[in-house]
Design an enzyme around this catalytic site. Structure first.
Site, PDB file in Angstrom:
ATOM      1  N   SER A 159       1.792  -1.270  -4.607  1.00  0.00           N
ATOM      2  CA  SER A 159       1.705  -2.561  -4.322  1.00  0.00           C
ATOM      3  C   SER A 159       0.385  -3.310  -4.142  1.00  0.00           C
ATOM      4  O   SER A 159       0.384  -4.026  -3.320  1.00  0.00           O
ATOM      5  CB  SER A 159       2.572  -2.648  -3.122  1.00  0.00           C
ATOM      6  OG  SER A 159       3.858  -2.108  -3.195  1.00  0.00           O
ATOM      7  N   GLY A 180       5.840   6.533  -1.603  1.00  0.00           N
ATOM      8  CA  GLY A 180       4.650   7.418  -1.188  1.00  0.00           C
ATOM      9  C   GLY A 180       3.619   6.718  -0.519  1.00  0.00           C
ATOM     10  O   GLY A 180       2.438   7.061  -0.519  1.00  0.00           O
TER      11      GLY A 180
END
Length: 529
Positions: A159, A180
């Site tokens: 992101s 993760g």
């Protein structure tokens, strides 16, 4: 325009207050952010798509509603951004791969739809790592996103576009996903706040993944912003009880306000090293500093290390690679130019026969590369029975960590979000274990947030006596890290998201005004030449 009056310099909470008081209109706030995007995004490349006309039309409509007294809630008129992997009606969520360009969504992702319903104005969509599988924000379709603190560095990933947009003042609040560390690592790298909620605390409908059907380790949608209070605001507005009506996986329990938490009564554990990749000096210092901040607020803070972390993290990789990489690789069609450099080694490993992988593991062990040896041993295709054993081990690890925390009466943990500060571009290749501190909480399904704490000092931009290839890569990262932001991870037991946020807010408040604390928005340096 001064920082006190420029809408792009204000937090989401402050903007919502001004909008509610009618001191500024949604159109004015939206125009200010669109102008900043136009000015800064050519340097940062955080956006895959800017919805200029759509955003202005939505803002005008929301202003009309406010004039009629039709207020949707606290987010009414607030501009936001959304990660490219989340569905938006009529648009493709490509994950940075050409083979997905034609997959147009028929509707919005659950969270996106609820944000629109709450009155948010969507400015655009933000960049990702290809297939959302490494801690940068770069892919062959949309290029490389830069970190606003240093154009030579990545904002993290997957992101990363969201984090860069928020840190640079191009958006006050965004929505990312995390399988993760994909929310928390970019927050750490860019000096902002981010939260991975308890698994299914927020709906994940319409959140796309490269590992469709893989359920042992699941991705979670969550918010990103410049302050923890902003995260609490959006968590309160997008209440899970409402989401449960859309998504049967979301338990219909209302969100508890962080303000109800007495921080002085919390018992908090902390650790700086998870036993896999030693933390950079600045990262370890940040954890100790956050621990001191909570102690100053009255909390009891004690050393604590979660049991079995290395085995659990290797189990994470064993689960995600159980199909031998076939699902992800099926999306990477075409020549090598269509595959990002950070995925090429994954592609090569996926194509190795089992005997070749075992041989490579033996060679790594002989060379003293024990962590690489273990990684090669656990990755690769597995039978159904083997996958079941791996999944059982992951659930046992989750239970063991929860039991250990309860045995010590711990409400929260403080720990690194990543082994180093932000990576120079392309440095994520063959460096996946550096994200172990974040990955642990995906496999455990605990809520985990990141709060900005400090910046790397001149004397901390080094690593003493690196032992193997992994630590030598970490030393290279550290050597280029002076001045970069550093965050700290705050972890709670399942469904204690409000406690995590309360601690994050307390840390922010205690450290407010300290000279080395990252302050956003930050304007990126000019392009060379």
């Amino acid at each position: 325009m001064s920082a006190s009056t420029d809408p792009t310099c204000l937090t989401a909470t402050a903007l919502c207050s001004l909008l509610a008081a009618r001191e500024v209109s949604a159109e004015e706030v939206t125009r200010a952010h669109l102008a900043r995007i136009e000015a800064l995004d050519p340097r940062l490349r955080a956006f895959t798509q800017v919805l200029h006309d759509e955003a202005l039309a939505a803002a005008r409509g929301l202003d009309d509603e406010r004039r009629r007294g039709e207020i949707r809630g606290p987010l009414h008129g607030l501009p936001i951004t959304v990660k490219e992997s989340l569905d938006m009606a009529g648009m493709a969520s490509t994950l940075g791969v050409a083979s997905r360009r034609g997959h147009r969504a028929t509707g919005d992702a659950g969270v996106t739809a609820l944000l629109r319903r709450a009155g948010a104005v969507i400015l655009g969509r933000t960049n990702v790592s290809q297939l959302l599988l490494y801690n940068e924000a770069r892919n062959p379709l949309f290029g490389q996103t830069a970190n606003p603190w240093s154009l030579d560095h990545s904002p993290g990933g997957s992101s990363g576009g969201e984090a860069a947009a928020i840190a640079a003042g191009m958006s006050p609040l965004g929505i990312g996903t995390d399988i993760g560390g994909s929310i928390r690592v970019p927050a750490h790298c860019c000096g902002i706040a981010g939260l991975k909620p308890t698994l299914d605390r927020w709906t994940n409908l319409g959140s796309n993944t490269a590992l469709l059907g893989q359920e042992a380790i699941r991705s979670q949608v969550g918010p990103m912003a410049r302050s923890a209070r902003d995260l609490a605001l959006v968590m309160s507005e997008l209440d899970p009880a409402t989401m449960a009506a859309l998504d049967v996986r979301v338990p219909p329990f209302p969100f508890t306000e962080p303000a109800s938490v007495e921080v002085a009564r919390l018992r908090v554990g902390f650790y700086c090293d998870d036993g896999l990749v030693p933390s950079s000096t600045a990262v370890a210092r940040a954890v100790v500093k956050a621990a001191s901040a909570l102690r100053a607020r009255g909390a009891t803070v004690v050393p604590f290390t979660p049991p079995g972390t290395p085995d659990a993290v290797y189990g994470y990789f064993a689960a995600l690679s159980a199909d031998g990489g076939a699902t992800a690789m099926s999306l990477l069609q075409g020549d090598a130019a269509d595959v990002d450099v950070s995925l090429r080694s994954l592609r090569a490993m996926a194509s190795l026969p089992s005997f070749a992988r075992r041989a490579a593991a033996r060679v790594a062990g002989i060379a003293g590369e024990r962590r690489l040896q273990r990684l090669l041993e656990v990755t690769g295709p597995k039978s159904v029975a083997e996958l079941w054993r791996v999944t059982h081990a992951l659930r046992e690890a989750r239970a063991a960590i929860a039991s250990a925390m309860r045995a010590e009466s711990l409400d929260l943990l403080l720990c690194p979000p990543y082994a180093t500060p932000a990576l120079p571009h392309t440095a994520s290749r063959d460096f996946v274990l550096a994200g172990s501190a974040a990955m642990l909480w995906n496999l455990a399904q605990f809520p985990a947030g990141v709060v900005p704490v400090t910046r790397v000092r001149a004397g901390e931009a080094r690593r003493e006596r690196p032992r193997d290839r992994l630590e030598k890569r970490a030393a290279e990262v550290d050597a280029k890290s002076e001045g970069l932001p550093v965050g700290v991870q705050v972890v709670g037991l399942p469904f204690s998201d409000h406690v995590v946020l309360a601690a994050m807010i307390a840390i922010e408040d205690e450290l407010a005004g300290e000279p080395d604390r990252p302050v956003t928005p930050v304007s990126p340096p000019p392009l060379a030449g």
